[in-house]
Write an enzyme that holds these catalytic residues in place. Structure first.
Site, PDB file in Angstrom:
ATOM      1  N   GLY B 157      -1.256   7.096 -19.270  1.00 18.14           N
ATOM      2  CA  GLY B 157      -0.193   6.570 -18.301  1.00 18.14           C
ATOM      3  C   GLY B 157       0.204   5.212 -18.949  1.00 18.14           C
ATOM      4  N   GLY B 191       7.993  13.659 -11.678  1.00 18.80           N
ATOM      5  CA  GLY B 191       8.379  14.566 -10.469  1.00 18.80           C
ATOM      6  C   GLY B 191       9.635  15.641 -10.744  1.00 18.80           C
ATOM      7  N   ASN B 287      13.795  -2.328 -21.211  1.00 21.18           N
ATOM      8  CA  ASN B 287      13.149  -1.187 -20.724  1.00 21.18           C
ATOM      9  C   ASN B 287      12.366  -1.311 -19.445  1.00 21.18           C
ATOM     10  OD1 ASN B 287      14.094   0.731 -22.618  1.00 21.18           O
ATOM     11  ND2 ASN B 287      12.351  -0.236 -24.017  1.00 21.18           N
ATOM     12  N   ARG B 295      10.094  -0.950  -8.213  1.00 22.26           N
ATOM     13  CA  ARG B 295       9.206  -1.871  -7.530  1.00 22.26           C
ATOM     14  C   ARG B 295       9.921  -2.799  -6.520  1.00 22.26           C
ATOM     15  NH1 ARG B 295       6.597  -3.607 -12.686  1.00 22.26           N
ATOM     16  NH2 ARG B 295       5.828  -1.606 -13.368  1.00 22.26           N
ATOM     17  N   HIS B 342      -6.631  -5.524  18.179  1.00 19.54           N
ATOM     18  CA  HIS B 342      -6.882  -6.104  17.152  1.00 19.54           C
ATOM     19  C   HIS B 342      -6.644  -5.021  16.033  1.00 19.54           C
ATOM     20  CE1 HIS B 342     -10.100  -7.664  13.978  1.00 19.54           C
ATOM     21  NE2 HIS B 342      -9.250  -8.994  14.286  1.00 19.54           N
ATOM     22  N   GLN B 404      -6.074   2.471   9.775  1.00 15.82           N
ATOM     23  CA  GLN B 404      -6.476   1.609  11.209  1.00 15.82           C
ATOM     24  C   GLN B 404      -5.687   2.412  12.326  1.00 15.82           C
ATOM     25  OE1 GLN B 404      -9.306   0.024  12.263  1.00 15.82           O
ATOM     26  NE2 GLN B 404      -9.761   0.256  10.187  1.00 15.82           N
ATOM     27  N   GLU B 434       4.210   3.653 -10.449  1.00 21.62           N
ATOM     28  CA  GLU B 434       4.842   2.456 -10.886  1.00 21.62           C
ATOM     29  C   GLU B 434       4.358   1.406 -11.129  1.00 21.62           C
ATOM     30  OE1 GLU B 434       7.874   3.165 -11.369  1.00 21.62           O
ATOM     31  OE2 GLU B 434       8.145   5.053 -10.438  1.00 21.62           O
ATOM     32  N   GLU B 436      -0.287   0.910 -11.894  1.00 18.04           N
ATOM     33  CA  GLU B 436      -1.491   1.091 -11.226  1.00 18.04           C
ATOM     34  C   GLU B 436      -1.557  -0.303 -10.788  1.00 18.04           C
ATOM     35  OE1 GLU B 436      -5.387   1.052  -9.933  1.00 18.04           O
ATOM     36  OE2 GLU B 436      -4.830   0.007 -11.847  1.00 18.04           O
TER      37      GLU B 436
END
Lengths: 673, 673
Positions: B157, B191, B287, B295, B342, B404, B434, B436
């Protein structure tokens, strides 16, 4: 050659074998500690082998490649087959053997009889009188009829009193008339209600002479036994796909003046005579026992879900190489990274801890059952409180661990070839079913607040064992760093201190609000997050204690040593996780916190050589695991490729959408230029 | 009548309307703060309305009822249609408008051109030389060809250097020969590689005269432009179903002596002449820019995912009634429970905080781009560090909030009618793709450790703004309870203190190990969990600061007041979450911690009247949300029933498996008796 790790086979991935060779204990022996003793651990292996030899019990293709309808069909195919073979493979009266057989053959996505055995039959046993059992029980046990338990409605879950479905007694015809007065009154969620069951025990509000008598249970035939068509007056169907568990047909059910005989009301406890005379049940708590039953067993099942995910992640982490620690050496196993160890090992410890706590809970449940038969219901409240807390904490922390395990496998963890997302999806449902976690935590909190009141009234020494620590005094500071090796007790004392401190402070917040004039239930609500925190700390203390009790009980020194490492890791990790509570009033000092951190990293290293063997010891077969990534033999990459090639999308090189939509789009754009 | 909350319509669920009537601010105005100003917020609404009028842009049925193949077909159908209508609805050069259009029409499960715009075209722009751009760019922009970016391999990866795919230069024919030397060298995950793309920019190790020149990029045609059949020498397909995002055909790709012209090597930076002369790229960092680009935008996209889940949960919590606070009153909205508040409100605050931090990040990215054009690359390292940290923290905490939110909806949250599990599944992928998260955290940590070294060398005053606080001194104790209202600064100082303390202690651990003779990379590994914690605290500080900067910037007093409440909630919730760090050395006292808890509960109550309006302000349309539970009008139950009735399982009353498997099973059992 005989190896301590019993998962070693010739031809396995060499990286995985090298991990297994460093085992310091016999994995069969460890399996006996995880699976109710040597006999059952051995039976599990035999069952696995027996299944291996019967091809019709195997998945015909991986589940992720099937549509929901295909999965349901496949599930029913195996259900019929396994029913035929069952008596050859297991003792059908042994629940643990049946559980293992089902896990291997049917898997965790459910089946057409999932609720039949767990809810329908127990409901008949618990709520039908003798004559009624005569009518339905053997037919149910022999699966002549398939049933489920229909309680929750579209608009109502936990509040039984508010169920809207009505069963109105018609004295003239000696029948009940069932009705669904609104959309929110539709029965909603019961498993196997949608398409599989032809009977159900239905919870409805009983009405006699225009007066509500509250919720009662009724045996209702839903479908024709021959044609399986829904009976007239019944609206029924599947509620649609869920996050997971999609082989089970959770259903909806509506009644339109649907009539059943009076004697279809289950009359073991409450009764209604021919003349309309109603007799109340003698003991309201009885109805809880089915829930407590399921919750008691949930703890160890959840531990198994977590262990499955860790089996996948830890094995894969030994196979996957990435990056360098020594820049000149080859790429290292990702298991070498401290971050990876920190992501996985504390969850291995939790899976073990949950398993041990789960075994204790089942034992307590069985004791309570015996007690009840002897007329002693004194432990029921304790068991209810304990299982409420454990169910919530274990499902929540388990989910956290499963997602960490998945993410620790990088991209491949995201593929359904890993099967992570399905295991997580099924397991995490446990946060919601059998009592929503927040509700459960607050039920435990009521029990804790009562215990605090008892302490304040000088009755602390009379508290039941589960909360006895609430009546004890704390040291002024923690002593965890004074007894360096084997100092489990000082950790437990620290957990007791913080659970006690939080329980008292939450209870005091609640009481003070009442004293200041706040209505009781408003005060409860305003204290509920703090009460919740108390329940969580109390339960995590229990889990740590169960782990300590287990380790103290083990005789075999190699097992004891290995488990002690895992326990040390657990205690330090958990303490760091709740350190905010421990640091208050300097009970734990800053330097003790540093000590905890150092111990944590130390025990990550100690656990390292046994990591693969700890997960192997669960002995979850490849068949049960259903994960390409978690294969026992470690041959991951070749099999990922084989798996992908089977994907339905790869049956043709060019899929219809390309000609139908992509090409026109591409041409349309070209013509513009 | 004009209402402040602009989501109110006649005929809505009354409980939801009553929540909206208590809004203290104009939701259109708040939307302008969330969506890049009034103009774009208005454009979003106009785009939503335009789509509403074009039926072929609508889902033909809910996605959860479709098989993967049907979904892919439906996705392509809408992709073709939206391409045709695009210029009528939006300015195609406006990325934000395109983003919104895609979210509404195509949704979040991906599409056949998902990577084409985000990776393929930017790769051509960034890496092809002018002549090469002439050949491919306009064809790509006009979608005559569809492409993707093929970097990761089955076995590798993040480690670019270790990619196994080779591109060997054949001087004789002036070609590169592409090969996949092993199974682990298969391209895996890109993809749209599997079935949709006919071109790809492929990353391969370039070999000239038997020597590796490291990873380079090549333009490779994969499929015949007319027939779409894979070219000879190419093995290609879909990698199979994933946890989510299943409309996108992530693919695998193998080469068997596949030849491409030399000039298909992308030569903007590195070059290879006809005679085999190789020229290195001048700046290795170039690159990275594609990754940093993605990101930078990920932060606000992730905020939108979280906001989607909260929109569903908060609205549903206003509609759902359950249990009693006053035993004599009717059942209350579940939103009244402190535990529910909460569970949800702090995540509303986080979604806002992430959005504001995301907007800052995009601005910084754009500044860096301008700087680079002017030859100034000084901010690139800061941007890289910032986005690495934000990407990790936001994806992880976002996932926590989404789960949650789902669980707060009880059983119905588990139904795919809620769409929670799909949103979560897509969003949580961001923890892995993008970069880990663990790897990203440690990249930020390297930057932090360098900053600490600078401080120790007396260069603290020269640190860039993002880490300037590392060069400052702490007070000896926190002052958060001294400036009760609006004391944002003291909270920030407290967060600075704990981030600084942890960064220094982690860096010191690392340095001390080296001083004791541990090899540098081993020392790094042994410190990595502590370094990771430092990165997390640093990033959470940044997020809090971004929220404070935003609130300080707002002029409108009603917006400012509402956001201030949310910010107070955020600061107290986050501080409690990391209180372990603050309590060390008594920087935060036990009584200050009690103060934080009290403030937390106070601000839950203050946020309560605006809760629905805070989520409404995101203006996520019903079409985009795809959730029965989260409908704007609050008519949940009726529509859950309508939805379920459409489930494929309900097309017939009796499914084939009943006759085929269940009935034989039932008879088989009967015959035994």
């Amino acid at each position: 050659m005989v190896h301590l790790n019993k998962s070693i086979r010739e031809g396995d991935n060499a990286d995985l074998t090298s991990e297994r060779l460093t085992a310091t204990f016999n994995t069969h022996e460890m399996a006996a500690h995880l699976h109710q003793g040597r006999h059952h651990a051995q039976r599990r292996r035999e069952i696995t082998e027996a299944i291996e030899k019967i091809p019709e019990l195997h998945d015909s293709q991986p589940y992720p490649f099937m549509t929901r309808e295909e999965k349901i069909n496949e599930g029913a195919r195996k259900l019929e087959a396994v029913t035929r073979h069952m008596e050859k493979i297991i003792d059908p009266n042994n629940a643990a053997e049946l559980f293992h057989l089902n896990n291997e053959v049917l898997g965790l996505e459910g089946n057409a009889c999932a609720l039949h055995g767990v809810m329908f039959i127990p409901a008949i046993l618990g709520q039908a009188d003798d004559e009624q059992q005569e009518r339905w029980l053997h037919r149910a046990v022999n699966r002549e009829i398939i049933g489920t338990y229909a309680q929750t409605e579209l608009g109502h879950g936990t509040m039984l009193r508010r169920l809207e479905t009505t069963a109105t007694f018609d004295k003239q015809t000696d029948e009940f008339v069932l009705n669904t007065p609104s959309i929110t009154a539709l029965k909603w969620w019961p498993g196997n209600l949608g398409k599989s069951s032809n009977y159900a025990v239905v919870v409805a509000t009983m009405i006699i002479d225009g007066k509500s008598k509250g919720p009662h249970t009724f045996m209702v035939q839903l479908r024709d036994e021959k044609t399986h068509n829904p009976l007239k007056g019944i609206t029924i169907g599947d509620i649609g796909p869920k996050m997971a568990y999609n082989i089970t047909d959770n259903g909806f059910l509506g009644f339109d003046n649907f009539r059943i005989p009076r004697r279809n009301m289950l009359m073991r406890h409450a009764k209604l005579d021919r003349d309309g005379t109603y007799t109340k049940p003698s003991h309201a708590k009885i109805n809880y026992s089915a829930m407590v039953h399921v919750r008691s067993y949930m703890i160890s099942h959840q531990a198994l879900f977590l262990a499955s995910c860790l089996t996948i992640a830890v094995r894969y982490s030994a196979v996957r190489h990435q990056g360098h620690i020594d820049p000149k050496a080859p790429e290292v196993k990702v298991l070498e990274y401290q971050t990876q160890q920190h992501r996985l090992f504390p969850h291995i410890a939790r899976a073990y801890a949950f398993n041990f706590a789960g075994a204790e809970t089942v034992r307590l449940y069985q004791k309570v059952l015996t007690d009840i038969e002897e007329g002693d219901t004194s432990l029921m409240a304790d068991l209810h409180a304990l299982t409420s807390g454990l169910k919530s904490v274990v499902t929540y922390l388990g989910g956290e661990g499963m997602e960490q395990a998945r993410m620790s496998c990088g991209g491949h963890g995201y593929s359904q070839a890993s099967y992570f997302s399905e295991i997580y999806g099924v397991a995490i449902g446990g946060c919601t079913y059998e009592g929503e976690n927040m509700v459960m935590m607050l039920q435990l909190a009521r029990y804790l607040v009562k215990s605090v009141a008892a302490v304040k009234q000088g009755q602390g020494s009379k508290l039941p064992p589960l909360v006895a620590y609430l009546g004890q005094k704390s040291e002024s500071t923690s002593l965890i760093d004074r007894v360096p090796n084997g100092g489990f007790t000082e950790y437990i004392k620290t957990f007791q201190h913080i659970a006690r401190r939080q329980t008292f402070s939450a209870a005091e917040k609640f009481v003070k609000l009442i004293e200041n004039g706040t209505p009781r239930e408003v005060a409860w609500n305003k204290s509920s997050v703090e009460l919740n925190r108390a329940s969580r700390l109390h339960t995590r203390l229990y889990i740590a204690e169960a782990f300590v009790r287990k380790v103290n009980e083990v005789a075999d020194p190699t097992i004891k040593d290995a488990l002690s490492d895992l326990l040390h890791l657990h205690l330090n990790y958990e303490l760091l996780d709740v350190a905010t509570y421990a640091l208050q009033d300097n009970f734990l000092s800053t330097s003790q916190l540093d000590y905890v951190r150092d111990q944590l990293y130390l025990y990550l290293e100690k656990v390292r050589p046994n990591a693969v063997s700890f997960v192997d010891s669960w002995e979850i077969s490849d068949r049960e695991l259903r994960s390409v990534l978690g294969r026992r033999d470690g041959h991951v990459y070749k099999n990922l490729f084989e798996w992908a090639k089977q994907s339905p999308l790869n049956r043709t090189d060019v899929l219809p959408y390309v000609d139908k939509y992509l090409k026109p789009m591409m041409k349309q754009q070209q013509s513009k230029i």
